[in-house]
Design a protein around this motif. Structure first.
Motif, PDB file in Angstrom:
ATOM      1  N   ASP A  26      -8.432  27.673 -33.544  1.00 45.20           N
ATOM      2  CA  ASP A  26      -8.118  27.566 -34.971  1.00 45.20           C
ATOM      3  C   ASP A  26      -7.085  28.582 -35.437  1.00 45.20           C
ATOM      4  OD1 ASP A  26     -10.023  25.637 -34.880  1.00 45.20           O
ATOM      5  OD2 ASP A  26     -11.486  26.670 -36.128  1.00 45.20           O
ATOM      6  N   VAL A  27      -7.158  29.807 -34.928  1.00 42.59           N
ATOM      7  CA  VAL A  27      -6.207  30.837 -35.385  1.00 42.59           C
ATOM      8  C   VAL A  27      -4.783  30.480 -35.008  1.00 42.59           C
ATOM      9  CG1 VAL A  27      -7.860  32.736 -35.442  1.00 42.59           C
ATOM     10  CG2 VAL A  27      -6.560  32.297 -33.362  1.00 42.59           C
ATOM     11  N   TYR A  28      -4.618  29.762 -33.906  1.00 43.45           N
ATOM     12  CA  TYR A  28      -3.275  29.338 -33.507  1.00 43.45           C
ATOM     13  C   TYR A  28      -2.846  28.110 -34.297  1.00 43.45           C
ATOM     14  CZ  TYR A  28      -4.374  32.382 -29.586  1.00 43.45           C
ATOM     15  OH  TYR A  28      -4.737  33.448 -28.825  1.00 43.45           O
ATOM     16  N   GLU A  29      -3.796  27.171 -34.473  1.00 44.92           N
ATOM     17  CA  GLU A  29      -3.481  25.936 -35.188  1.00 44.92           C
ATOM     18  C   GLU A  29      -3.113  26.212 -36.639  1.00 44.92           C
ATOM     19  OE1 GLU A  29      -5.936  22.312 -33.579  1.00 44.92           O
ATOM     20  OE2 GLU A  29      -7.248  24.072 -33.716  1.00 44.92           O
ATOM     21  N   THR A  30      -3.759  27.181 -37.251  1.00 48.45           N
ATOM     22  CA  THR A  30      -3.488  27.511 -38.647  1.00 48.45           C
ATOM     23  C   THR A  30      -2.390  28.558 -38.774  1.00 48.45           C
ATOM     24  OG1 THR A  30      -5.210  29.191 -38.652  1.00 48.45           O
ATOM     25  CG2 THR A  30      -5.841  26.963 -39.382  1.00 48.45           C
ATOM     26  N   GLU A  31      -1.786  28.920 -37.648  1.00 50.32           N
ATOM     27  CA  GLU A  31      -0.686  29.881 -37.579  1.00 50.32           C
ATOM     28  C   GLU A  31      -1.061  31.269 -38.083  1.00 50.32           C
ATOM     29  OE1 GLU A  31       2.891  28.159 -39.200  1.00 50.32           O
ATOM     30  OE2 GLU A  31       2.782  26.452 -37.839  1.00 50.32           O
ATOM     31  N   GLN A  32      -2.356  31.605 -37.976  1.00 52.60           N
ATOM     32  CA  GLN A  32      -2.797  32.967 -38.266  1.00 52.60           C
ATOM     33  C   GLN A  32      -2.401  33.885 -37.118  1.00 52.60           C
ATOM     34  OE1 GLN A  32      -6.974  32.229 -38.703  1.00 52.60           O
ATOM     35  NE2 GLN A  32      -6.831  31.958 -40.911  1.00 52.60           N
ATOM     36  N   ALA A  33      -2.168  33.290 -35.969  1.00 50.33           N
ATOM     37  CA  ALA A  33      -1.726  34.027 -34.787  1.00 50.33           C
ATOM     38  C   ALA A  33      -0.785  33.110 -34.010  1.00 50.33           C
ATOM     39  CB  ALA A  33      -2.910  34.419 -33.911  1.00 50.33           C
ATOM     40  N   LYS A  34       0.043  33.707 -33.181  1.00 54.44           N
ATOM     41  CA  LYS A  34       0.957  32.934 -32.357  1.00 54.44           C
ATOM     42  C   LYS A  34       0.456  33.002 -30.923  1.00 54.44           C
ATOM     43  CE  LYS A  34       5.846  32.192 -31.679  1.00 54.44           C
ATOM     44  NZ  LYS A  34       7.173  32.624 -32.086  1.00 54.44           N
ATOM     45  N   GLY A  35       0.230  31.861 -30.331  1.00 55.57           N
ATOM     46  CA  GLY A  35      -0.271  31.815 -28.967  1.00 55.57           C
ATOM     47  C   GLY A  35       0.808  31.386 -27.993  1.00 55.57           C
ATOM     48  N   TYR A  36       0.858  32.069 -26.876  1.00 63.16           N
ATOM     49  CA  TYR A  36       1.803  31.714 -25.809  1.00 63.16           C
ATOM     50  C   TYR A  36       1.032  31.247 -24.592  1.00 63.16           C
ATOM     51  CZ  TYR A  36       5.466  34.178 -28.349  1.00 63.16           C
ATOM     52  OH  TYR A  36       6.368  34.575 -29.296  1.00 63.16           O
ATOM     53  N   LEU A  37       1.632  30.349 -23.870  1.00 57.32           N
ATOM     54  CA  LEU A  37       1.078  29.871 -22.612  1.00 57.32           C
ATOM     55  C   LEU A  37       2.188  29.971 -21.578  1.00 57.32           C
ATOM     56  CD1 LEU A  37      -1.361  28.489 -21.250  1.00 57.32           C
ATOM     57  CD2 LEU A  37      -0.320  26.312 -21.865  1.00 57.32           C
ATOM     58  N   SER A  38       1.940  30.734 -20.543  1.00 54.27           N
ATOM     59  CA  SER A  38       2.941  30.899 -19.487  1.00 54.27           C
ATOM     60  C   SER A  38       3.197  29.561 -18.802  1.00 54.27           C
ATOM     61  CB  SER A  38       2.423  31.916 -18.472  1.00 54.27           C
ATOM     62  OG  SER A  38       3.192  31.884 -17.296  1.00 54.27           O
ATOM     63  N   THR A  39       4.456  29.303 -18.495  1.00 51.67           N
ATOM     64  CA  THR A  39       4.762  28.089 -17.741  1.00 51.67           C
ATOM     65  C   THR A  39       4.103  28.151 -16.364  1.00 51.67           C
ATOM     66  OG1 THR A  39       6.880  29.053 -17.093  1.00 51.67           O
ATOM     67  CG2 THR A  39       6.898  27.502 -18.935  1.00 51.67           C
ATOM     68  N   LEU A  40       3.870  29.347 -15.847  1.00 49.39           N
ATOM     69  CA  LEU A  40       3.136  29.493 -14.587  1.00 49.39           C
ATOM     70  C   LEU A  40       1.702  29.003 -14.754  1.00 49.39           C
ATOM     71  CD1 LEU A  40       2.831  30.457 -11.666  1.00 49.39           C
ATOM     72  CD2 LEU A  40       2.348  32.736 -12.568  1.00 49.39           C
ATOM     73  N   THR A  41       1.096  29.307 -15.877  1.00 50.15           N
ATOM     74  CA  THR A  41      -0.270  28.826 -16.143  1.00 50.15           C
ATOM     75  C   THR A  41      -0.296  27.311 -16.161  1.00 50.15           C
ATOM     76  OG1 THR A  41      -0.869  30.795 -17.399  1.00 50.15           O
ATOM     77  CG2 THR A  41      -2.171  28.824 -17.826  1.00 50.15           C
ATOM     78  N   TYR A  42       0.680  26.709 -16.827  1.00 53.45           N
ATOM     79  CA  TYR A  42       0.697  25.247 -16.869  1.00 53.45           C
ATOM     80  C   TYR A  42       0.925  24.660 -15.477  1.00 53.45           C
ATOM     81  CZ  TYR A  42       0.952  20.509 -18.326  1.00 53.45           C
ATOM     82  OH  TYR A  42       0.683  19.165 -18.446  1.00 53.45           O
ATOM     83  N   ALA A  43       1.789  25.262 -14.692  1.00 54.57           N
ATOM     84  CA  ALA A  43       2.003  24.780 -13.321  1.00 54.57           C
ATOM     85  C   ALA A  43       0.704  24.872 -12.521  1.00 54.57           C
ATOM     86  CB  ALA A  43       3.105  25.587 -12.645  1.00 54.57           C
ATOM     87  N   ASN A  44      -0.033  25.961 -12.680  1.00 54.39           N
ATOM     88  CA  ASN A  44      -1.324  26.096 -11.996  1.00 54.39           C
ATOM     89  C   ASN A  44      -2.318  25.052 -12.498  1.00 54.39           C
ATOM     90  OD1 ASN A  44      -0.401  28.285 -10.520  1.00 54.39           O
ATOM     91  ND2 ASN A  44      -1.251  29.791 -11.920  1.00 54.39           N
ATOM     92  N   MET A  45      -2.284  24.792 -13.790  1.00 58.56           N
ATOM     93  CA  MET A  45      -3.159  23.767 -14.354  1.00 58.56           C
ATOM     94  C   MET A  45      -2.835  22.408 -13.750  1.00 58.56           C
ATOM     95  SD  MET A  45      -3.211  24.872 -18.375  1.00 58.56           S
ATOM     96  CE  MET A  45      -4.051  23.381 -18.897  1.00 58.56           C
ATOM     97  N   MET A  46      -1.553  22.108 -13.595  1.00 62.87           N
ATOM     98  CA  MET A  46      -1.143  20.820 -13.006  1.00 62.87           C
ATOM     99  C   MET A  46      -1.721  20.664 -11.605  1.00 62.87           C
ATOM    100  SD  MET A  46       0.580  18.755 -14.874  1.00 62.87           S
ATOM    101  CE  MET A  46       1.230  17.714 -13.586  1.00 62.87           C
TER     102      MET A  46
END
Length: 127
Positions: A21-41
Motif C-alpha cells: 500500500d505505501v508504494y501504491e499510494t506513493e507514500q514511498a518509492k519502491g525499487y525492484l532490481s532487474t536482477l531480482t526480476y531475472a531470478n524470479m523468471m
C-alpha cells in the motif's frame, strides 16, 4: 528493494492491503532490481504459465520502478568482494538508486551493505 521468493508469492496474490500500500499510494518509492526480476523468471518459468508470468510482471511494474544494474553497479559489486556476488549486486543496485533500505529475509547477507536491510516484518512495523 525486496527479495525474490516472497515477492513472487505476494505478486501472485496481490490485492489491497497486501503490504504494498505505501508504494501504491506513493507514500514511498519502491525499487525492484532487474536482477531480482531475472531470478524470479527463473523460478516462475518452472511453476507458472507465460500468462501468469506476464501478470506478475504487470503487477510489479505498477508498484515498483525497475532499477537497472549497469557496468558501474557491477564494478562496485565486484569491488565489494562479498562471498555472495548476487547480494553484492543487490546492495550496489540499492546504492545506485539511493534506496533507503533493502528488504530481505536474510539480514546477515547485508551486514556490510551501505544500505540498511530490514526483514519484511521490520519494514511493515516501521511504516
Amino acid at each position: 528493494m525486496p527479495e525474490t521468493t516472497p515477492l513472487i508469492k505476494a505478486a501472485l496474490n496481490l490485492r489491497a492491503g497486501a503490504g504494498f500500500d505505501v508504494y501504491e499510494t506513493e507514500q514511498a518509492k519502491g525499487y525492484l532490481s532487474t536482477l531480482t526480476y531475472a531470478n524470479m523468471m527463473y523460478v516462475m518459468r518452472k511453476q507458472l504459465t507465460p500468462d501468469q508470468i506476464e501478470d506478475v510482471f504487470r503487477k510489479l511494474n505498477l508498484i515498483f520502478e525497475f532499477a537497472d544494474f549497469s557496468p558501474a553497479v557491477l564494478e562496485r559489486a565486484v569491488a565489494m568482494k562479498w562471498k555472495d556476488f548476487e547480494d553484492a549486486v543487490q546492495s550496489a543496485t540499492a546504492e545506485s538508486v539511493h534506496a533507503d533500505y533493502i528488504v530481505t529475509r536474510n539480514l546477515k547477507d547485508f551486514m556490510k551493505s551501505k544500505v540498511i536491510a530490514f526483514t519484511p516484518a521490520e519494514l511493515l512495523a516501521r511504516i
